[in-house]
Motif scaffolding. Sequence first.
Motif, mmCIF file in Angstrom:
data_model
loop_
_atom_site.group_PDB
_atom_site.id
_atom_site.type_symbol
_atom_site.label_atom_id
_atom_site.label_comp_id
_atom_site.label_asym_id
_atom_site.label_seq_id
_atom_site.Cartn_x
_atom_site.Cartn_y
_atom_site.Cartn_z
ATOM 1 N N GLN A 239 0.821 -1.208 0.000
ATOM 2 C CA GLN A 239 0.000 0.000 0.000
ATOM 3 C C GLN A 239 0.855 1.258 0.000
ATOM 4 N N THR A 240 0.328 2.279 -0.680
ATOM 5 C CA THR A 240 1.018 3.565 -0.784
ATOM 6 C C THR A 240 0.096 4.665 -0.297
ATOM 7 N N ILE A 241 0.670 5.600 0.442
ATOM 8 C CA ILE A 241 -0.073 6.766 0.936
ATOM 9 C C ILE A 241 0.466 8.010 0.233
ATOM 10 N N LEU A 242 -0.447 8.834 -0.255
ATOM 11 C CA LEU A 242 -0.088 10.157 -0.772
ATOM 12 C C LEU A 242 -0.159 11.134 0.398
ATOM 13 N N LEU A 243 0.932 11.832 0.676
ATOM 14 C CA LEU A 243 0.987 12.802 1.773
ATOM 15 C C LEU A 243 0.959 14.210 1.196
ATOM 16 N N LEU A 244 -0.040 14.982 1.574
ATOM 17 C CA LEU A 244 -0.185 16.346 1.058
ATOM 18 C C LEU A 244 -0.010 17.353 2.190
ATOM 19 N N CYS B 217 5.133 7.167 -13.484
ATOM 20 C CA CYS B 217 5.872 6.202 -12.648
ATOM 21 C C CYS B 217 5.081 4.924 -12.371
ATOM 22 N N LYS B 218 3.857 4.858 -12.928
ATOM 23 C CA LYS B 218 2.970 3.703 -12.713
ATOM 24 C C LYS B 218 2.741 3.437 -11.221
ATOM 25 N N LEU B 219 2.404 4.503 -10.510
ATOM 26 C CA LEU B 219 2.153 4.424 -9.070
ATOM 27 C C LEU B 219 0.662 4.565 -8.789
ATOM 28 N N LYS B 220 0.189 3.793 -7.843
ATOM 29 C CA LYS B 220 -1.191 3.908 -7.370
ATOM 30 C C LYS B 220 -1.151 4.077 -5.862
ATOM 31 N N PHE B 221 -2.090 4.856 -5.333
ATOM 32 C CA PHE B 221 -2.181 5.019 -3.889
ATOM 33 C C PHE B 221 -3.615 4.776 -3.458
ATOM 34 N N GLN B 222 -3.753 4.193 -2.261
ATOM 35 C CA GLN B 222 -5.069 3.833 -1.743
ATOM 36 C C GLN B 222 -5.559 4.819 -0.688
ATOM 37 N N MET B 223 -4.621 5.575 -0.125
ATOM 38 C CA MET B 223 -4.956 6.527 0.937
ATOM 39 C C MET B 223 -4.297 7.863 0.673
ATOM 40 N N ILE B 224 -4.985 8.901 1.126
ATOM 41 C CA ILE B 224 -4.401 10.238 1.118
ATOM 42 C C ILE B 224 -4.416 10.738 2.553
ATOM 43 N N ALA C 161 -6.681 16.901 -1.807
ATOM 44 C CA ALA C 161 -7.098 15.508 -1.620
ATOM 45 C C ALA C 161 -8.482 15.280 -2.197
ATOM 46 N N PHE C 162 -9.398 16.186 -1.916
ATOM 47 C CA PHE C 162 -10.764 16.035 -2.401
ATOM 48 C C PHE C 162 -10.837 16.148 -3.922
ATOM 49 N N GLU C 163 -10.031 17.029 -4.490
ATOM 50 C CA GLU C 163 -10.000 17.164 -5.950
ATOM 51 C C GLU C 163 -9.413 15.907 -6.594
ATOM 52 N N LEU C 164 -8.359 15.361 -5.999
ATOM 53 C CA LEU C 164 -7.769 14.121 -6.519
ATOM 54 C C LEU C 164 -8.759 12.969 -6.417
ATOM 55 N N ASP C 165 -9.517 12.944 -5.334
ATOM 56 C CA ASP C 165 -10.492 11.877 -5.122
ATOM 57 C C ASP C 165 -11.546 11.852 -6.220
ATOM 58 N N LYS C 166 -11.853 13.019 -6.789
ATOM 59 C CA LYS C 166 -12.838 13.079 -7.871
ATOM 60 C C LYS C 166 -12.269 12.533 -9.180
ATOM 61 N N LYS C 167 -10.941 12.508 -9.304
ATOM 62 C CA LYS C 167 -10.327 12.160 -10.586
ATOM 63 C C LYS C 167 -9.610 10.816 -10.604
ATOM 64 N N ILE C 168 -9.352 10.240 -9.436
ATOM 65 C CA ILE C 168 -8.583 8.995 -9.374
ATOM 66 C C ILE C 168 -9.419 7.897 -8.720
ATOM 67 N N ALA C 169 -9.491 6.758 -9.377
ATOM 68 C CA ALA C 169 -10.220 5.616 -8.821
ATOM 69 C C ALA C 169 -9.308 4.872 -7.843
ATOM 70 N N GLY C 170 -9.916 4.211 -6.877
ATOM 71 C CA GLY C 170 -9.158 3.342 -5.987
ATOM 72 C C GLY C 170 -8.700 3.965 -4.686
ATOM 73 N N ILE C 171 -9.104 5.200 -4.437
ATOM 74 C CA ILE C 171 -8.759 5.827 -3.161
ATOM 75 C C ILE C 171 -9.795 5.381 -2.131
ATOM 76 N N ASP C 172 -9.327 4.678 -1.100
ATOM 77 C CA ASP C 172 -10.229 4.114 -0.088
ATOM 78 C C ASP C 172 -10.466 5.049 1.087
ATOM 79 N N LYS C 173 -9.422 5.790 1.479
ATOM 80 C CA LYS C 173 -9.527 6.627 2.679
ATOM 81 C C LYS C 173 -8.831 7.958 2.468
ATOM 82 N N ILE C 174 -9.398 8.968 3.102
ATOM 83 C CA ILE C 174 -8.765 10.280 3.167
ATOM 84 C C ILE C 174 -8.658 10.631 4.648
ATOM 85 N N LEU C 175 -7.439 10.814 5.101
ATOM 86 C CA LEU C 175 -7.188 11.152 6.501
ATOM 87 C C LEU C 175 -6.780 12.615 6.565
#
Length: 189
Positions: free
Chosen positions: A11-16, A71-78, A88-102
């Motif tokens: 799993q990968t987390i995007l940190l903003l 880079c062929k990277l996917k993340f499940q959490m932000i 985060a909310f804008e990315l959530d509208k455009k990217i599938a597969g995001i399960d959680k936003i913290l």
Amino acid sequence: MIRYIDNGKKQTILLLHGLACDTIYFDNLISELSSHYNFILPELSGHYRSSDAPISIKNEVDSIIKYCDTCKLKFQMILAHSMGSILAFELDKKIAGIDKILLLEGNLIESDFVWSTQMSTMTRECFEKYWDKFIKQYPLLLKMKVKKNNLDKYLSGVNNFNPYHIFLYSKLISKCSNLKFKTSYSKTI
């Protein structure tokens, strides 16, 4: 500028990071979670030395999407700090597969935008005076609980920001409405 920390995990987390901050904010968190996750860490425009482009939600979102595609990277959490929650909310509208936003001090409701709205109503001259005071006194250092050994690094980072770009960002953020983020909001519960 975006970097990827590959810890060989599934799993990968995007940190903003938030306004007037940088990825130093996440150093302790990365240390704690590195045995469980990989990390994607964008430095937002106007928040690092060689950045001369004004920050915009669209450009930041496009940049993150392009980087991940290339880079062929996917993340499940932000995990988003402060103003990073809007990205985060804008990315959530455009990217599938995001399960959680913290959210860490995330801007979810209209009253959360008071600080950025105050900045957005200032004239440029007023903001420049505010900025001089900000870099000397702003209590973000206490709020972030920056360790003493990171303080010099953080302060040098603050001095590298382009304050006018941050000012433009605050104008942009103040126009956002929480109503368009209902789906993302449900992922934060």
